[in-house]
Design a protein around this motif. Structure first.
Motif: not given
Length: 298
Positions: A83-108
């Motif tokens: 969540r901290s990285i997402v905020s930083d990426i968005h603050a720099r005007g870029k798009r945050a893209i989460l990628a992975g198959g660990s379901g609970l981590y994605v949900r988290a």
């Protein structure tokens, strides 16, 4: 300023999530956040099919190679970091893209999800009780205080964790399960697979890993303390090839065992992600896959 939604690329192992995330990032001026728990580990490259620097095509990737194999992966820590990285990426005007198959981590990362704390002393006591009384005794105790969790867990680590949470909070562990409510706006893109094609692809991928030197990688990590970790030694391929080092299996047998385990894991992933009605599914082999994913992401 309204923040754009987080993009999550999900689906079973071997379906091409990493490649699609890179293509989305190139099109949308984005950065990728890894949500594969085993790719957190330094040196676990071949066996996790970790995306190589060349395959990243210059796209920044976060939360790869952040742990030693002796360290334990934590969903709670991942949630805070992602969540901290997402905020930083968005603050720099870029798009945050989460990628992975660990379901609970994605949900988290995506959902409103509360994590109860831990207590090392309490955990140690419960582990000692488990060793002395056995799994059936502690599972029976869990049924009394949290029958929902008792019906879901089947291994020592999860039974002990559920009991720990109940003693710490007075609440059943099952009450902390995530709801399907986004923490912030999000778009989930799932890769829909042809299961027969995926089965063969996963088998070939394991054989390729063997050819690339998986046994040597496991040997190096074993020297670095792999067996002492709580998370890393259970990873697909690594658990099977440790048996080769111990003389209890041949390379061919370990490869076949890894193929079977990987196929089973892919089925569990599909079951997990198919249960989420918010995911928009795209054909993993569609020639216009990237374009369709970009359209959903805009």
């Amino acid at each position: 300023m309204v923040q754009p939604p987080v993009i999550a690329v999900v689906g079973p192992t071997g379906s091409g999530k990493s490649d699609l995330a890179v293509n989305l990032a190139l099109e949308l001026d984005g950065e990728v956040i890894n949500a594969d728990a085993m790719q957190f580990y330094r040196g676990m490259d071949i066996g996790t099919a970790k995306i190589t620097p060349a395959e990243r095509k210059g796209v920044p990737h976060h939360l790869l190679d952040i742990l030693d194999v002796t360290e334990e992966a934590s969903v709670s820590d991942f949630q805070q970091q992602a969540r901290s990285i997402v905020s930083d990426i968005h603050a720099r005007g870029k798009r945050a893209i989460l990628a992975g198959g660990s379901g609970l981590y994605v949900r988290a990362a995506l959902d409103v999800l509360e994590f109860p704390g831990t207590d090392p002393v309490l955990r140690q006591r419960l582990e000692a009780e488990f060793d002395e009384a056995g799994q059936d005794a502690l599972l029976a105790r869990l049924r009394e205080v949290d029958p929902v969790s008792a019906g879901r867990v089947s291994d020592a680590r999860r039974i002990i964790r559920a009991l720990e949470v109940h003693e710490l909070t007075g609440r059943p562990f099952s009450s902390f399960m995530p709801q399907r409510e986004y923490f912030q706006p999000a778009v989930q893109i799932g890769l829909s697979v042809d299961r027969d094609v995926l089965r063969e692809r996963l088998a070939q991928r394991v054989h390729n890993m063997v050819d690339q030197g998986l046994l040597g990688e496991v040997l190096r990590l074993d020297t670095a303390g792999l067996r002492g970790g709580k998370t890393a030694p259970r990873a697909l391929g690594y658990a099977q090839f440790l048996k080769v080092l111990d003389g209890g299996s041949t390379v061919a047998e370990a490869a076949e065992d890894t193929i079977v385990a990987t196929r089973q894991f892919a089925r569990r992933q599909l079951t997990w992600f198919r249960a989420d009605p918010r995911i928009a599914w795209l054909d993993w082999q569609a020639p216009d896959l990237a374009a369709r994913a970009v359209a959903l992401s805009r």
